[in-house]
Design a protein around this motif. Structure first.
Motif, PDB file in Angstrom:
ATOM      1  N   HIS A  98       0.836  -1.206   0.000  1.00 25.69           N
ATOM      2  CA  HIS A  98       0.000   0.000   0.000  1.00 25.69           C
ATOM      3  C   HIS A  98       0.867   1.251   0.000  1.00 25.69           C
ATOM      4  O   HIS A  98       0.631   2.189  -0.753  1.00 25.69           O
ATOM      5  CB  HIS A  98      -0.926  -0.003   1.216  1.00 25.69           C
ATOM      6  CG  HIS A  98      -1.865   1.158   1.270  1.00 25.69           C
ATOM      7  ND1 HIS A  98      -2.996   1.222   0.488  1.00 25.69           N
ATOM      8  CD2 HIS A  98      -1.829   2.307   1.998  1.00 25.69           C
ATOM      9  CE1 HIS A  98      -3.628   2.363   0.734  1.00 25.69           C
ATOM     10  NE2 HIS A  98      -2.946   3.045   1.649  1.00 25.69           N
ATOM     11  N   TRP A  99       1.883   1.248   0.871  1.00 25.12           N
ATOM     12  CA  TRP A  99       2.810   2.382   0.949  1.00 25.12           C
ATOM     13  C   TRP A  99       4.030   2.094   0.086  1.00 25.12           C
ATOM     14  O   TRP A  99       4.400   0.944  -0.102  1.00 25.12           O
ATOM     15  CB  TRP A  99       3.216   2.630   2.396  1.00 25.12           C
ATOM     16  CG  TRP A  99       2.051   2.848   3.306  1.00 25.12           C
ATOM     17  CD1 TRP A  99       1.565   1.981   4.243  1.00 25.12           C
ATOM     18  CD2 TRP A  99       1.191   3.990   3.353  1.00 25.12           C
ATOM     19  NE1 TRP A  99       0.465   2.506   4.875  1.00 25.12           N
ATOM     20  CE2 TRP A  99       0.215   3.743   4.352  1.00 25.12           C
ATOM     21  CE3 TRP A  99       1.159   5.202   2.654  1.00 25.12           C
ATOM     22  CZ2 TRP A  99      -0.786   4.658   4.662  1.00 25.12           C
ATOM     23  CZ3 TRP A  99       0.161   6.116   2.966  1.00 25.12           C
ATOM     24  CH2 TRP A  99      -0.799   5.845   3.953  1.00 25.12           C
ATOM     25  N   ASP A 100       4.668   3.148  -0.412  1.00 27.81           N
ATOM     26  CA  ASP A 100       5.754   2.948  -1.369  1.00 27.81           C
ATOM     27  C   ASP A 100       7.133   3.338  -0.834  1.00 27.81           C
ATOM     28  O   ASP A 100       8.065   3.557  -1.601  1.00 27.81           O
ATOM     29  CB  ASP A 100       5.476   3.708  -2.674  1.00 27.81           C
ATOM     30  CG  ASP A 100       5.371   5.219  -2.456  1.00 27.81           C
ATOM     31  OD1 ASP A 100       5.514   5.668  -1.305  1.00 27.81           O
ATOM     32  OD2 ASP A 100       5.146   5.942  -3.452  1.00 27.81           O
ATOM     33  N   LYS A 101       7.281   3.393   0.497  1.00 23.25           N
ATOM     34  CA  LYS A 101       8.575   3.799   1.066  1.00 23.25           C
ATOM     35  C   LYS A 101       9.673   2.790   0.737  1.00 23.25           C
ATOM     36  O   LYS A 101      10.793   3.164   0.382  1.00 23.25           O
ATOM     37  CB  LYS A 101       8.454   3.973   2.584  1.00 23.25           C
ATOM     38  CG  LYS A 101       9.776   4.332   3.247  1.00 23.25           C
ATOM     39  CD  LYS A 101       9.657   4.444   4.751  1.00 23.25           C
ATOM     40  CE  LYS A 101      11.030   4.689   5.370  1.00 23.25           C
ATOM     41  NZ  LYS A 101      10.984   4.732   6.840  1.00 23.25           N
ATOM     42  N   SER A 102       9.371   1.487   0.884  1.00 21.94           N
ATOM     43  CA  SER A 102      10.360   0.435   0.659  1.00 21.94           C
ATOM     44  C   SER A 102      10.014  -0.358  -0.598  1.00 21.94           C
ATOM     45  O   SER A 102       8.897  -0.877  -0.700  1.00 21.94           O
ATOM     46  CB  SER A 102      10.434  -0.509   1.866  1.00 21.94           C
ATOM     47  OG  SER A 102      10.887   0.174   3.014  1.00 21.94           O
ATOM     48  N   ILE A 125       6.406 -16.438  14.086  1.00 20.31           N
ATOM     49  CA  ILE A 125       6.467 -15.135  13.427  1.00 20.31           C
ATOM     50  C   ILE A 125       5.077 -14.512  13.347  1.00 20.31           C
ATOM     51  O   ILE A 125       4.061 -15.208  13.320  1.00 20.31           O
ATOM     52  CB  ILE A 125       7.089 -15.230  12.021  1.00 20.31           C
ATOM     53  CG1 ILE A 125       6.321 -16.208  11.114  1.00 20.31           C
ATOM     54  CG2 ILE A 125       8.551 -15.637  12.116  1.00 20.31           C
ATOM     55  CD1 ILE A 125       6.872 -16.313   9.692  1.00 20.31           C
ATOM     56  N   ILE A 126       5.062 -13.183  13.325  1.00 19.63           N
ATOM     57  CA  ILE A 126       3.820 -12.427  13.189  1.00 19.63           C
ATOM     58  C   ILE A 126       3.857 -11.720  11.846  1.00 19.63           C
ATOM     59  O   ILE A 126       4.769 -10.922  11.577  1.00 19.63           O
ATOM     60  CB  ILE A 126       3.660 -11.412  14.339  1.00 19.63           C
ATOM     61  CG1 ILE A 126       3.572 -12.136  15.677  1.00 19.63           C
ATOM     62  CG2 ILE A 126       2.413 -10.554  14.111  1.00 19.63           C
ATOM     63  CD1 ILE A 126       3.562 -11.201  16.887  1.00 19.63           C
ATOM     64  N   ILE A 127       2.873 -12.020  10.999  1.00 18.63           N
ATOM     65  CA  ILE A 127       2.876 -11.554   9.617  1.00 18.63           C
ATOM     66  C   ILE A 127       1.991 -10.336   9.423  1.00 18.63           C
ATOM     67  O   ILE A 127       0.790 -10.356   9.713  1.00 18.63           O
ATOM     68  CB  ILE A 127       2.390 -12.662   8.656  1.00 18.63           C
ATOM     69  CG1 ILE A 127       3.230 -13.926   8.815  1.00 18.63           C
ATOM     70  CG2 ILE A 127       2.420 -12.175   7.209  1.00 18.63           C
ATOM     71  CD1 ILE A 127       4.668 -13.773   8.459  1.00 18.63           C
ATOM     72  N   HIS A 128       2.595  -9.261   8.907  1.00 19.67           N
ATOM     73  CA  HIS A 128       1.867  -8.073   8.449  1.00 19.67           C
ATOM     74  C   HIS A 128       1.668  -8.219   6.946  1.00 19.67           C
ATOM     75  O   HIS A 128       2.609  -8.464   6.200  1.00 19.67           O
ATOM     76  CB  HIS A 128       2.680  -6.804   8.746  1.00 19.67           C
ATOM     77  CG  HIS A 128       2.107  -5.565   8.132  1.00 19.67           C
ATOM     78  ND1 HIS A 128       1.355  -4.660   8.847  1.00 19.67           N
ATOM     79  CD2 HIS A 128       2.184  -5.079   6.861  1.00 19.67           C
ATOM     80  CE1 HIS A 128       0.987  -3.658   8.039  1.00 19.67           C
ATOM     81  NE2 HIS A 128       1.491  -3.890   6.835  1.00 19.67           N
ATOM     82  N   ASN A 129       0.431  -8.056   6.511  1.00 17.49           N
ATOM     83  CA  ASN A 129       0.103  -8.199   5.091  1.00 17.49           C
ATOM     84  C   ASN A 129      -0.832  -7.082   4.663  1.00 17.49           C
ATOM     85  O   ASN A 129      -1.927  -6.936   5.208  1.00 17.49           O
ATOM     86  CB  ASN A 129      -0.559  -9.559   4.849  1.00 17.49           C
ATOM     87  CG  ASN A 129      -1.177  -9.671   3.465  1.00 17.49           C
ATOM     88  OD1 ASN A 129      -0.724  -9.033   2.523  1.00 17.49           O
ATOM     89  ND2 ASN A 129      -2.212 -10.480   3.342  1.00 17.49           N
ATOM     90  N   ARG A 130      -0.400  -6.304   3.698  1.00 14.29           N
ATOM     91  CA  ARG A 130      -1.299  -5.315   3.120  1.00 14.29           C
ATOM     92  C   ARG A 130      -1.174  -5.365   1.607  1.00 14.29           C
ATOM     93  O   ARG A 130      -0.128  -5.026   1.044  1.00 14.29           O
ATOM     94  CB  ARG A 130      -1.000  -3.908   3.641  1.00 14.29           C
ATOM     95  CG  ARG A 130      -2.119  -2.925   3.283  1.00 14.29           C
ATOM     96  CD  ARG A 130      -2.063  -1.685   4.133  1.00 14.29           C
ATOM     97  NE  ARG A 130      -3.221  -0.829   3.846  1.00 14.29           N
ATOM     98  CZ  ARG A 130      -3.360   0.411   4.304  1.00 14.29           C
ATOM     99  NH1 ARG A 130      -2.440   0.934   5.092  1.00 14.29           N
ATOM    100  NH2 ARG A 130      -4.421   1.128   3.994  1.00 14.29           N
ATOM    101  N   GLU A 131      -2.223  -5.871   0.981  1.00 12.93           N
ATOM    102  CA  GLU A 131      -2.327  -5.943  -0.481  1.00 12.93           C
ATOM    103  C   GLU A 131      -1.204  -6.785  -1.081  1.00 12.93           C
ATOM    104  O   GLU A 131      -0.723  -6.497  -2.180  1.00 12.93           O
ATOM    105  CB  GLU A 131      -2.333  -4.529  -1.085  1.00 12.93           C
ATOM    106  CG  GLU A 131      -3.487  -3.666  -0.583  1.00 12.93           C
ATOM    107  CD  GLU A 131      -3.361  -2.193  -0.958  1.00 12.93           C
ATOM    108  OE1 GLU A 131      -2.556  -1.869  -1.854  1.00 12.93           O
ATOM    109  OE2 GLU A 131      -4.070  -1.374  -0.339  1.00 12.93           O
TER     110      GLU A 131
END
Length: 255
Positions: A98-102, A125-131
């Motif tokens: 979603h964000w384009d920083k990295s 592990i804890i997974i962050h997932n956005r799009e």
């Protein structure tokens, strides 16, 4: 007895009244929670909070939005902290398109390195997932993440991908979106994922559940998430609370 598996009490939004927020959670029946640190600023504070309260634990990792900032020294630091008695998981990690920083390739590299680290130190592990669900599932398979297992944090996609994650031994954690009127996928997931593989969370201060949507979220509101899951599954709140707490203790190896 509720276990909020993902809180950011280390966020700036709680600097003025963190103790009161924690007391409200206790008063609502939240008996345990995990504070997630994900960069140089939030990791030390997550540990500080976990050390202050017996019933609060910490997770340490590197957020995909900031993947471009992570150094080899940061990864070594996370490995050292995994030995801390209150650290119960590595993360949050993953992909965020979603964000384009990295750049995506940098995110993927940092994600893979953290999976490999978690396997090395034998932690979930804890997974962050956005799009980015398809790429996340592919990387989990390629890196044999079933060897460490973990949590699909605040899962908000179709049930088919959730089932692929279940096949890898992961737990599915639901937060505020399951209570949103227009959020169909989390509701289907709540209905179809077995109770022994579900977790609950707030991701506070973000994603406050209905009827507090748009306000600052806090751990006490995890009860609203549990109530919605109970309604969708046609079971009691007590049953949801009991199973999700047992699941959390199992994945985090908390006795």
């Amino acid at each position: 007895m509720l276990f909020d598996t993902h809180v950011h009490l280390n966020a700036d939004q709680f600097m003025e009244d963190r103790d009161e927020v924690i007391q409200r959670a206790l008063d609502t029946g939240v008996t345990q929670m995990v504070v997630v640190g994900f960069d140089r600023k939030t990791i030390p504070l997550a540990l500080e909070i976990a050390e202050q309260y017996d019933f609060i634990y910490a997770a340490v990792g590197w957020h995909p939005v900031d993947a471009i900032d992570m150094t080899d020294e940061d990864l070594d630091w996370i490995e050292e902290l995994s030995d801390h008695p209150k650290v119960v998981a590595i993360g949050e990690m993953g992909l965020d398109y979603h964000w384009d920083k990295s750049p995506h390739d940098v995110q993927k590299e940092v994600f893979r390195k953290q999976i490999q680290l978690a396997k090395k130190v034998n932690m979930p592990i804890i997974i962050h997932n956005r799009e980015a669900t398809e790429d996340i599932v592919q990387i989990l398979k390629e890196e044999h993440a079933e060897e460490c297992g973990g949590i699909m944090h605040c899962y908000n996609d179709v049930v088919d991908y959730a089932k692929e994650c279940l096949d890898l031994g992961f737990y599915i954690s639901l937060g505020g979106p399951v209570t949103f009127k227009n959020a169909k996928d989390p509701k289907v997931v709540a209905e179809e994922v077995p109770l022994d593989r579900l977790l609950i969370e707030t991701d506070c201060p973000f994603l406050a559940p209905h009827p507090n949507r748009g306000k600052r979220n806090e751990p006490a509101y995890v009860k609203l998430v549990a109530e919605k899951i109970a309604e969708l599954k046609g079971i009691s709140l007590e049953e949801v609370a009991s199973h999700t707490t047992q699941n959390a203790k199992k994945v985090f190896s908390i006795s």
